[in-house]
Design a protein around this motif. Structure first.
Motif, PDB file in Angstrom:
ATOM      1  N   ALA A   1       3.100  13.008  -5.104  1.00 55.12           N
ATOM      2  CA  ALA A   1       4.554  12.964  -5.308  1.00 55.12           C
ATOM      3  C   ALA A   1       5.286  12.920  -3.969  1.00 55.12           C
ATOM      4  CB  ALA A   1       5.007  14.165  -6.130  1.00 55.12           C
ATOM      5  N   GLN A   2       4.811  13.674  -2.990  1.00 53.45           N
ATOM      6  CA  GLN A   2       5.442  13.664  -1.668  1.00 53.45           C
ATOM      7  C   GLN A   2       5.277  12.308  -0.986  1.00 53.45           C
ATOM      8  OE1 GLN A   2       3.531  16.995   0.237  1.00 53.45           O
ATOM      9  NE2 GLN A   2       4.947  18.499  -0.640  1.00 53.45           N
ATOM     10  N   SER A   3       4.134  11.667  -1.205  1.00 52.29           N
ATOM     11  CA  SER A   3       3.918  10.358  -0.587  1.00 52.29           C
ATOM     12  C   SER A   3       4.901   9.327  -1.135  1.00 52.29           C
ATOM     13  CB  SER A   3       2.476   9.897  -0.820  1.00 52.29           C
ATOM     14  OG  SER A   3       2.261   9.483  -2.162  1.00 52.29           O
ATOM     15  N   LEU A   4       5.184   9.388  -2.432  1.00 53.62           N
ATOM     16  CA  LEU A   4       6.145   8.446  -3.022  1.00 53.62           C
ATOM     17  C   LEU A   4       7.545   8.667  -2.472  1.00 53.62           C
ATOM     18  CD1 LEU A   4       5.006   8.497  -6.771  1.00 53.62           C
ATOM     19  CD2 LEU A   4       4.442   6.802  -5.019  1.00 53.62           C
ATOM     20  N   LEU A   5       7.928   9.918  -2.308  1.00 56.44           N
ATOM     21  CA  LEU A   5       9.241  10.214  -1.739  1.00 56.44           C
ATOM     22  C   LEU A   5       9.360   9.668  -0.329  1.00 56.44           C
ATOM     23  CD1 LEU A   5       9.764  13.896  -2.967  1.00 56.44           C
ATOM     24  CD2 LEU A   5      10.971  11.861  -3.752  1.00 56.44           C
ATOM     25  N   GLN A   6       8.288   9.788   0.455  1.00 57.92           N
ATOM     26  CA  GLN A   6       8.337   9.316   1.834  1.00 57.92           C
ATOM     27  C   GLN A   6       8.402   7.789   1.890  1.00 57.92           C
ATOM     28  OE1 GLN A   6       8.661  11.295   4.623  1.00 57.92           O
ATOM     29  NE2 GLN A   6       9.145   9.294   5.508  1.00 57.92           N
TER      30      GLN A   6
ATOM     31  N   GLY B   1       4.439   9.080 -16.858  1.00 57.76           N
ATOM     32  CA  GLY B   1       3.254   9.233 -16.019  1.00 57.76           C
ATOM     33  C   GLY B   1       3.554  10.075 -14.816  1.00 57.76           C
ATOM     34  N   MET B   2       2.683   9.958 -13.820  1.00 55.11           N
ATOM     35  CA  MET B   2       2.812  10.773 -12.623  1.00 55.11           C
ATOM     36  C   MET B   2       3.925  10.274 -11.727  1.00 55.11           C
ATOM     37  SD  MET B   2      -1.171  11.222 -11.591  1.00 55.11           S
ATOM     38  CE  MET B   2      -0.658  12.044 -10.080  1.00 55.11           C
ATOM     39  N   GLY B   3       4.361  11.159 -10.851  1.00 54.89           N
ATOM     40  CA  GLY B   3       5.193  10.762  -9.734  1.00 54.89           C
ATOM     41  C   GLY B   3       6.634  10.456 -10.050  1.00 54.89           C
ATOM     42  N   GLN B   4       7.180  10.881 -11.190  1.00 53.55           N
ATOM     43  CA  GLN B   4       8.577  10.563 -11.507  1.00 53.55           C
ATOM     44  C   GLN B   4       9.549  11.594 -10.947  1.00 53.55           C
ATOM     45  OE1 GLN B   4       9.239   7.783 -12.553  1.00 53.55           O
ATOM     46  NE2 GLN B   4       7.249   7.111 -13.245  1.00 53.55           N
ATOM     47  N   ALA B   5       9.038  12.738 -10.543  1.00 54.42           N
ATOM     48  CA  ALA B   5       9.935  13.767 -10.008  1.00 54.42           C
ATOM     49  C   ALA B   5      10.581  13.276  -8.723  1.00 54.42           C
ATOM     50  CB  ALA B   5       9.144  15.045  -9.739  1.00 54.42           C
TER      51      ALA B   5
ATOM     52  N   CYS C   1       0.844  -1.197   0.000  1.00 54.57           N
ATOM     53  CA  CYS C   1       0.000   0.000   0.000  1.00 54.57           C
ATOM     54  C   CYS C   1       0.880   1.247   0.000  1.00 54.57           C
ATOM     55  CB  CYS C   1      -0.923   0.003   1.223  1.00 54.57           C
ATOM     56  SG  CYS C   1      -0.044   0.166   2.795  1.00 54.57           S
ATOM     57  N   ASN C   2       0.241   2.392  -0.065  1.00 57.97           N
ATOM     58  CA  ASN C   2       0.874   3.689   0.106  1.00 57.97           C
ATOM     59  C   ASN C   2       0.273   4.300   1.360  1.00 57.97           C
ATOM     60  OD1 ASN C   2       1.750   6.340   0.060  1.00 57.97           O
ATOM     61  ND2 ASN C   2       1.407   6.632  -2.129  1.00 57.97           N
ATOM     62  N   PRO C   3       0.954   4.211   2.511  1.00 62.47           N
ATOM     63  CA  PRO C   3       0.347   4.656   3.775  1.00 62.47           C
ATOM     64  C   PRO C   3       0.153   6.164   3.875  1.00 62.47           C
ATOM     65  CG  PRO C   3       2.642   4.042   4.119  1.00 62.47           C
ATOM     66  CD  PRO C   3       2.320   3.671   2.707  1.00 62.47           C
ATOM     67  N   TYR C   4       0.669   6.933   2.919  1.00 61.77           N
ATOM     68  CA  TYR C   4       0.589   8.395   2.994  1.00 61.77           C
ATOM     69  C   TYR C   4      -0.411   8.995   2.005  1.00 61.77           C
ATOM     70  CZ  TYR C   4       4.940   7.517   5.476  1.00 61.77           C
ATOM     71  OH  TYR C   4       5.875   7.032   6.357  1.00 61.77           O
TER      72      TYR C   4
ATOM     73  N   HIS D   1      -4.385  16.930  -6.576  1.00 61.47           N
ATOM     74  CA  HIS D   1      -3.554  16.443  -5.473  1.00 61.47           C
ATOM     75  C   HIS D   1      -2.249  15.819  -5.969  1.00 61.47           C
ATOM     76  CE1 HIS D   1      -6.821  17.084  -2.568  1.00 61.47           C
ATOM     77  NE2 HIS D   1      -7.631  16.604  -3.501  1.00 61.47           N
ATOM     78  N   GLY D   2      -1.742  16.289  -7.094  1.00 63.64           N
ATOM     79  CA  GLY D   2      -0.490  15.758  -7.611  1.00 63.64           C
ATOM     80  C   GLY D   2       0.685  15.983  -6.689  1.00 63.64           C
ATOM     81  N   THR D   3       0.711  17.128  -5.997  1.00 63.97           N
ATOM     82  CA  THR D   3       1.824  17.433  -5.087  1.00 63.97           C
ATOM     83  C   THR D   3       1.849  16.471  -3.914  1.00 63.97           C
ATOM     84  OG1 THR D   3       1.736  19.774  -5.687  1.00 63.97           O
ATOM     85  CG2 THR D   3       2.857  19.206  -3.636  1.00 63.97           C
ATOM     86  N   GLU D   4       0.677  16.228  -3.319  1.00 60.04           N
ATOM     87  CA  GLU D   4       0.621  15.300  -2.193  1.00 60.04           C
ATOM     88  C   GLU D   4       1.021  13.892  -2.614  1.00 60.04           C
ATOM     89  OE1 GLU D   4      -1.719  17.460  -3.103  1.00 60.04           O
ATOM     90  OE2 GLU D   4      -3.041  18.026  -1.450  1.00 60.04           O
TER      91      GLU D   4
END
Length: 560
Positions: free
Chosen positions: A274-279, A555-559, A38-41, A269-272
């Motif tokens: 991307a931050q969740s993936l980093l965490q 796609g999304m979340g590559q940054a 899962c993604n807990p964030y 909510h793209g910013t949130e």
């Protein structure tokens, strides 16, 4: 097992639902789920509150058509809608890919996601399983995999990147070279369900390359990325003709209103996200570091949102799983039922630091009885770790760890092209039926059922040892076997295995081993192949998209 696990969790004071488990914990008392990736964030608590407020509207009205929801997702991901098909979870897309595009055989590295072995097997296809080597960290060697496919004449190849359960990762350039080398196959599927969590490469997806090729599909999962498994939605990307074949067979309303709501909400909510993936990526490094400190525990490198670990010698995964659950209210994924794995392995989902501390503390008590530093019990004669069937256990014992080194040493003294027997005391012993000579290519499972209905049920599961692990496919062992170990080997294990009979010309019928290999039906213990799939006729596909509409990003979340 799923039902009993759920009931045990529900027996707690708060009777939590499985959906709530991934967000519980933190206070050190509630149940914590390290089992379901899962993604807990994500989504954030504010997003969940907004969805809850709209619940009545979401469940009251029909969703939009799948084309409308797909168009919205494609605008978000910068993908042409003609090249995309959305499904009610990636599993629905795997099902349709099997029915429409897999004609007779499919190759897949194991261990991996179970639907890639079970789904084609259920429709009577031949599944050629390429065993990943524990001695090599379960890394997939694409050159060896390609050679494996060629020797068996497999028509469809699947690669999961990152792979589930071990998190193994392949760089984009490697995959592109593999796709070009296998351009004559009916189909190549790259399952990128967990790729959003990878950080080994800036843009690791091959979706753009897939759209340019006539036989490549990329599969992606949204529920895993967004932490919303209950909302079943995923998508595939391919050239428009291939995507159209699948899309034309999907029901018009195969996507539910929750999936529609989330897709239309994501653009805000793209910013949130991307931050969740980093965490999650940071948590993965910290969690691997903490688990690596436990004596005797091996943590394999991962690019997913989970870690594959090998328990210390003497620890049985089912016992560890049950004690973690009943004594500490922690659910872990024991991997004994995965083909190519055994009950000595666990898959642990990446979670926040507070939950990891609780996991490590619980594992210390379960594995050692005390705190860190206690001696790990060693078994002098080896341990037979169960993984469901004797055939699976044989596959594992022949292709990993000490068994791999011994097989190579004996293979050097045997006739060319013959594989050696596994080491004594390693893994599950070979059944008597597998040690008998004079077999050549094993009979189809259905024929064995007719000849021996009750006498030797294990015969239908087994194939000659020489066919499972050819010496030419084995990587070099790090150290040669010592002479005393050779002297202790039973005489029957030094006997060469009979040379398999040559395969007949033409396509191999379902349920018959691929050129003398082991079929999925035999591994699973089936006695007859499943009935063939119905003859489905897809509607004509839509046209090719404008070249300028192809995406510049996967796609999304590559940054980051």
């Amino acid at each position: 097992m799923a039902g009993s696990v759920t009931s045990l969790f529900r027996s707690g004071a708060h009777s939590p639902s499985m959906a709530a488990l991934t967000r519980e914990g933190g206070d050190g008392t509630g149940p914590v789920d390290f089992c379901i990736p899962c993604n807990p964030y994500f989504p954030t608590p504010a997003m969940m509150e907004t969805m809850a407020a709209r619940l009545k509207d979401i469940v009251t009205f029909y969703p939009s058509s799948a084309d409308t929801i797909t168009a919205e997702l494609c605008q978000l991901l910068q993908l042409p809608p003609q090249a995309v098909a959305m499904g009610n979870g990636s599993t629905e897309l795997i099902t349709w890919i099997d029915h429409l595009l897999v004609r007779e055989s499919l190759a897949i590295p194991v261990p991996t996601f179970g639907r890639w072995t079970d789904q084609p097997m259920e429709t009577g296809k031949r599944v050629d399983m390429f065993p990943l080597q524990e001695s090599n960290g379960f890394a997939l060697d694409l050159a060896q995999y390609a050679d494996f496919i060629r020797k068996r004449g497999t028509k469809v190849a699947v690669i999961c990147n990152p792979n589930n359960p071990d998190g193994g990762f392949l760089h984009k350039q490697q995959l592109v070279q593999f796709m070009d080398a296998m351009a004559d196959l009916d189909l190549i599927v790259i399952d990128e369900s967990f790729l959003e969590f990878a950080d080994a490469e800036a843009e690791p997806s091959v979706v753009q390359e897939a759209m340019l090729r006539p036989n490549v599909i990329v599969l992606r999962s949204l529920g895993k990325n967004f932490g919303l498994h209950g909302i079943r939605f995923g998508y595939m990307v391919a050239n428009p003709s291939l995507a159209g074949k699948v899309r034309s067979m999907l029901p018009k309303w195969n996507l539910n209103a929750f999936a529609e709501y989330v897709v239309f909400m994501l653009k805000e909510h793209g910013t949130e996200y991307a931050q969740s993936l980093l965490q999650v990526r940071r948590d993965r490094l910290e969690m691997a570091s903490q688990l690596s400190l436990l004596p005797g525990l091996t943590v394999y490198p991962s690019q997913g949102n989970f870690l594959f670990v090998r328990l210390p010698v003497g620890a049985e995964g089912t016992v560890v799983r049950d004690r973690m659950l009943t004594e500490h209210r922690i659910l872990v994924r024991e991997c004994g039922n995965k083909i190519g794995s055994s009950s000595r392995f666990l898959r642990l989902v990446v979670r926040p630091e507070v939950d990891v501390r609780r996991l490590v503390s619980a594992m210390e008590q379960v594995l050692y009885g005390t705190r860190r530093g206690a001696a790990v019990p060693e078994l002098s004669t080896g341990t037979s770790y169960s993984s469901g069937t004797a055939a699976v256990d044989r596959l594992v014992s022949e292709t990993n760890g000490a068994g791999m080194q011994l097989a190579q040493a004996v293979g050097a003294m045997s006739a060319p092209g013959l594989a050696a027997a596994p080491a004594a005391g390693v893994g599950m012993p070979l059944p008597v039926a597998a040690q008998q000579g004079g077999a050549g290519m094993p009979m189809p499972a259905a024929a064995m059922q007719m000849q021996q209905p009750q006498q030797q049920p294990m015969m239908a599961q087994m194939a000659p040892v020489a066919q499972m692990a050819p010496v030419t496919q084995m990587p070099q062992a790090p150290a040669p076997m010592q002479a005393p170990a050779m002297a202790q080997m039973p005489m029957q294990m030094q006997m060469p295995t009979p040379v398999p009979a040559p395969a007949p010309a033409g396509p191999t019928p379902p349920g018959v081993p691929a050129r003398g290999g082991l079929t999925a039906a035999q591994v699973r213990g089936m006695t007859a192949p499943a009935p063939p799939a119905p003859n489905l006729a897809p509607a004509p596909a839509t046209g090719w998209p404008n070249a300028q509409s192809w995406p510049n990003a996967a796609g999304m979340g590559q940054a980051g």
